[in-house]
Design a protein around this motif. Structure first.
Motif, PDB file in Angstrom:
ATOM      1  N   ILE A 213       0.842  -1.200   0.000  1.00 25.08           N
ATOM      2  CA  ILE A 213       0.000   0.000   0.000  1.00 25.08           C
ATOM      3  C   ILE A 213       0.879   1.252   0.000  1.00 25.08           C
ATOM      4  O   ILE A 213       0.663   2.194  -0.779  1.00 25.08           O
ATOM      5  CB  ILE A 213      -0.931   0.001   1.224  1.00 25.08           C
ATOM      6  CG1 ILE A 213      -2.029  -1.061   1.066  1.00 25.08           C
ATOM      7  CG2 ILE A 213      -1.565   1.385   1.424  1.00 25.08           C
ATOM      8  CD1 ILE A 213      -2.862  -1.287   2.317  1.00 25.08           C
ATOM      9  N   GLY A 216       2.488   1.695  -3.266  1.00 23.00           N
ATOM     10  CA  GLY A 216       1.504   2.127  -4.248  1.00 23.00           C
ATOM     11  C   GLY A 216       1.271   3.626  -4.190  1.00 23.00           C
ATOM     12  O   GLY A 216       1.158   4.294  -5.224  1.00 23.00           O
ATOM     13  N   LEU A 252      -5.201   1.707  -5.258  1.00 16.45           N
ATOM     14  CA  LEU A 252      -4.532   1.080  -4.119  1.00 16.45           C
ATOM     15  C   LEU A 252      -5.374  -0.086  -3.632  1.00 16.45           C
ATOM     16  O   LEU A 252      -6.520   0.092  -3.226  1.00 16.45           O
ATOM     17  CB  LEU A 252      -4.362   2.091  -2.977  1.00 16.45           C
ATOM     18  CG  LEU A 252      -3.718   3.425  -3.342  1.00 16.45           C
ATOM     19  CD1 LEU A 252      -3.790   4.378  -2.156  1.00 16.45           C
ATOM     20  CD2 LEU A 252      -2.279   3.216  -3.784  1.00 16.45           C
TER      21      LEU A 252
END
Length: 382
Positions: A213, A216, A252
């Motif tokens: 995450i 990203g 995401l």
């Protein structure tokens, strides 16, 4: 496979050690730790003709696990090379790379060359900016690189030389395994990343997912994206794409980790953040939960009933919502009764997200969907 671990639990009162002690689950080892063990064994064999087995390494926080070698190979012609491999043991963590064979082939280089990293079969190459590696570099993250340099340096110092070697890191079936990871979306092509900042995989921490995450967000920012979307799954990704025509690198895959998205975006802001997911999951965020996994948070029908009242539901409908079997059933009751529960949940989830962002310059909106991807609630951006 790890054969031993000196100081496996440690004495710290919090963090990873505390989590392990509380759960009683077995920790595992990152691909970076496995690559370090394999590199250390191969380089030792290159200098001595013998592979240490098991091979012991020192992790950044001082733990000293030992790894058994799964494969080893020493060649003398046409040039001297050594290869060793370690099978990744993720412990009790449901990691897609559990059982992967991580190999490192070591070739001596002229003095002054230092340690050079190459991507072998099954290890990816970086093709997009925003990661902690330059475009074109093998996807071997900075901490594992430092660990390998450090361990080769120790071995070399024992022989009165400096570590000058080419390390080609590979992963059996890595390209296939990588299809189940974030790598293709992040622009890491051809295989797995060699990861890890501590060398340790904490069971069920999903640290790799949370790290993805964060990467990203980094990739989206580096690409100049001003609008990103945190999605709970592929259906919500399709919904957001249809609504906003966002490119892949602005999506995401937050899964259940809404808090991870919000906390990282708080420190690394983007202009706009859309959160999109199933109504039931986002009702948990609306109620203040940042981890949306069913094992760690539940849909609070009493909370939904209170929202329904705010939306004009009478006591009979509110009582029915409070006793509904599922969040979706509560939504259906309110839809039939003319109460916009989906919009109310989306607005409450947005307000919770804004609270976590703590004044960061990010505009937030929330979209709730059903299992078919139909929008059943949305908030205004704020």
């Amino acid at each position: 496979m790890t054969t031993s671990d000196s100081g496996a639990r440690g004495s710290a009162g919090g963090g990873r050690d505390a989590q392990l002690k509380h759960t009683g689950l077995r920790p595992g080892w990152t691909t970076g730790a496995c690559a370090t063990a394999a590199a250390t064994a191969a380089y030792t064999a290159l200098l001595t003709g013998e592979f240490p087995d098991p091979v012991t390494i020192t992790l950044p926080k001082g733990r000293t696990p030992s790894f058994a070698l799964a494969v080893e190979e020493l060649t003398r012609a046409p040039e001297r090379e050594a290869m060793a491999g370690v099978v990744k043991d993720a412990g009790d963590d449901p990691d897609v790379t559990h059982g992967a064979l991580i190999r490192v082939r070591v070739r001596a280089l002229p003095p002054g060359s230092g340690v050079v990293f190459r991507a072998g079969p099954g290890v990816g190459t970086v093709t997009r900016p925003g990661l902690p590696l330059d475009v074109g570099e093998p996807a071997i993250n900075p901490v594992p690189r430092e660990m390998m340099r450090d361990h080769l340096g120790r071995v070399a110092a024992g022989h009165g030389i400096t570590a000058d070697a080419e390390l080609t890191v590979s992963a059996d079936d890595g390209e296939e395994i990588a299809r189940s990871t974030w790598n293709p979306r992040l622009g890491i092509l051809g295989g797995l990343s060699i990861l890890g900042t501590t060398g340790i995989v904490v069971p069920y921490s999903c640290s790799a997912w949370i790290d993805s995450i964060r990467r990203g967000v980094d990739v989206a920012r580096a690409a100049g994206r001003t609008h990103v979307a945190g999605c709970t799954g592929s259906t919500s990704e399709r919904t957001v794409t249809a609504e906003y025509a966002l490119p892949d690198d602005a999506l995401l895959d937050m899964g259940d980790f809404a808090g991870a998205v919000l906390k990282y975006v708080r420190r690394h802001p983007v202009r706009r953040l859309t959160l999109c997911g199933g109504f039931a999951k986002l009702s948990k965020l609306a109620a203040g939960h940042l981890d949306l996994h069913s094992a760690r948070s539940q849909v609070d029908k009493g909370f939904l009933a209170s929202l329904a009242r705010e939306g004009g539901a009478g006591e009979e409908l509110a009582a029915a919502v409070a006793h509904a079997n599922t969040g979706l059933a509560a939504l259906q009751l309110c839809t039939a009764g003319g109460v916009p529960l989906g919009d109310l949940v989306a607005a409450a989830a947005r307000d919770q997200a804004i609270g976590v962002l703590r004044g960061a310059p990010v505009t937030v909106d929330v979209i709730c969907i059903d299992r078919a991807g139909t929008i059943v609630g949305r908030s205004a951006p704020r």
